[in-house]
Design an enzyme around this catalytic site. Structure first.
Site, PDB file in Angstrom:
ATOM      1  N   HIS A  72     -54.036 -48.693 107.773  1.00 49.52           N
ATOM      2  CA  HIS A  72     -53.982 -50.057 108.592  1.00 49.52           C
ATOM      3  C   HIS A  72     -52.623 -50.689 108.333  1.00 49.52           C
ATOM      4  O   HIS A  72     -52.350 -51.809 107.603  1.00 49.52           O
ATOM      5  CB  HIS A  72     -55.278 -51.033 108.145  1.00 49.52           C
ATOM      6  CG  HIS A  72     -55.768 -50.825 106.760  1.00 49.52           C
ATOM      7  ND1 HIS A  72     -56.856 -50.013 106.817  1.00 49.52           N
ATOM      8  CD2 HIS A  72     -55.629 -51.447 105.461  1.00 49.52           C
ATOM      9  CE1 HIS A  72     -57.454 -50.082 105.350  1.00 49.52           C
ATOM     10  NE2 HIS A  72     -56.435 -50.916 104.729  1.00 49.52           N
ATOM     11  N   ASP A 152     -61.225 -50.280 110.463  1.00 46.40           N
ATOM     12  CA  ASP A 152     -61.424 -51.071 108.971  1.00 46.40           C
ATOM     13  C   ASP A 152     -62.447 -52.117 109.385  1.00 46.40           C
ATOM     14  O   ASP A 152     -62.239 -53.105 108.936  1.00 46.40           O
ATOM     15  CB  ASP A 152     -60.006 -51.714 108.756  1.00 46.40           C
ATOM     16  CG  ASP A 152     -59.985 -52.196 107.508  1.00 46.40           C
ATOM     17  OD1 ASP A 152     -60.444 -51.343 106.482  1.00 46.40           O
ATOM     18  OD2 ASP A 152     -59.392 -52.979 107.131  1.00 46.40           O
ATOM     19  N   HIS A 156     -68.892 -59.239 106.923  1.00 48.39           N
ATOM     20  CA  HIS A 156     -69.324 -60.232 105.821  1.00 48.39           C
ATOM     21  C   HIS A 156     -70.259 -61.202 106.085  1.00 48.39           C
ATOM     22  O   HIS A 156     -70.471 -61.667 107.312  1.00 48.39           O
ATOM     23  CB  HIS A 156     -67.849 -60.995 105.299  1.00 48.39           C
ATOM     24  CG  HIS A 156     -67.095 -59.889 104.472  1.00 48.39           C
ATOM     25  ND1 HIS A 156     -67.340 -59.669 103.237  1.00 48.39           N
ATOM     26  CD2 HIS A 156     -66.071 -59.411 104.957  1.00 48.39           C
ATOM     27  CE1 HIS A 156     -66.341 -58.882 102.803  1.00 48.39           C
ATOM     28  NE2 HIS A 156     -65.488 -58.685 103.936  1.00 48.39           N
TER      29      HIS A 156
END
Length: 203
Positions: A72, A152, A156
Site C-alpha cells: 500500500h 488492505d 472496524h
C-alpha cells in the site's frame, strides 16, 4: 536482522514491507478537531520515503536476493524510485528487485476526506495523501508503473471509529466491484485489470 537472516539463508522470495519510519511519525500531533493532521503532521510522506530509503540501504549491505514489495504505497517518490531502480539496476552497488502495490482508497481518495463529517472512517495507515499525490498515484497505476492493486481491507466497529483517536483502517472489500467498474471507465483494459488484481501478485 530479518534481512540479514534471509540473505544468509539465500532466500529469493518476497519480503513485504509496510514503510513507515517510527522516528518520523508523530501520532501525538493528531488533532481530533483538525483530523487532516493525521496525514500532514502525524504520518507525513517523509515517514514512508525515509523508511524505504533505509530498506534499500540495509538490503544492499546484506546483499538481499529476494524481491522487496512495498505494500500500500502512498507516495509518488517511492513509486518513482522503484521504477528507476528496476529500469537501471546497475546503478546500485548490489542489484535489488522491487515491486509495490496500492490500495483503492489511495488511488481515488485524498486527505480532504479526513476533515469531512464522517472523516474518522477515512483514517488509515499510511494516511490518505493530498490531491496531487493521489492523482499522481492513479496516473502511475493506470500506466502500469504500480503493478498490484491491494485491498488492505480493515473493518472496524462504530465504537473503534468514534474513539478520541479513531482506529486506523478502511473497509474496502465491499467496494471492490465499483473499483473495477471505475478502472474500466478510466480506460484500463480487462486484461490489465486482471493482471493488477490477480496475476501480478501471483507471479
Amino acid at each position: 536482522r530479518v534481512l540479514e537472516t534471509l540473505a544468509r539463508e539465500g532466500y529469493e522470495g518476497v519480503l513485504v514491507s509496510h514503510c513507515e519510519k517510527e522516528v518520523v511519525m508523530r501520532d501525538d500531533l493528531y488533532d481530533s478537531q483538525n483530523p487532516i493532521t493525521w496525514s500532514t503532521l502525524s504520518r507525513p510522506e517523509k515517514a514512508e520515503i525515509n523508511s524505504f530509503e533505509d530498506i534499500i540501504r540495509m538490503a544492499e549491505e546484506v546483499r538481499f536476493e529476494g524481491t522487496i514489495h512495498v505494500a500500500h504505497v502512498s507516495t509518488i517518490e517511492v513509486v518513482d524510485t522503484i521504477n528507476n531502480y528496476n529500469s537501471f539496476p546497475l546503478r546500485m552497488s548490489f542489484p535489488l528487485k522491487f515491486s509495490c502495490g496500492v490500495t483503492p482508497h489511495h488511488l481515488f481518495l485524498d486527505n480532504s476526506r479526513l476533515s469531512s463529517e464522517d472523516g474518522a472512517w477515512y483514517k488509515c495507515n499510511p494516511p490518505l495523501r493530498d490531491r496531487i499525490t493521489q492523482e499522481g498515484l492513479l496516473e502511475r497505476f493506470l500506466e502500469g508503473r504500480i503493478a498490484i492493486l491491494e485491498s488492505d481491507h480493515a473493518p472496524h466497529t462504530e465504537e473503534d471509529k468514534q474513539a478520541r483517536v479513531p482506529a486506523s483502517g478502511i473497509i474496502s472489500g465491499p467496494v471492490w466491484p465499483y473499483v473495477i467498474q471505475k478502472l474500466d471507465q478510466l480506460g484500463m483494459s480487462a486484461e490489465n485489470i486482471f493482471r493488477a488484481t490477480f496475476d501480478n501478485a501471483r507471479q
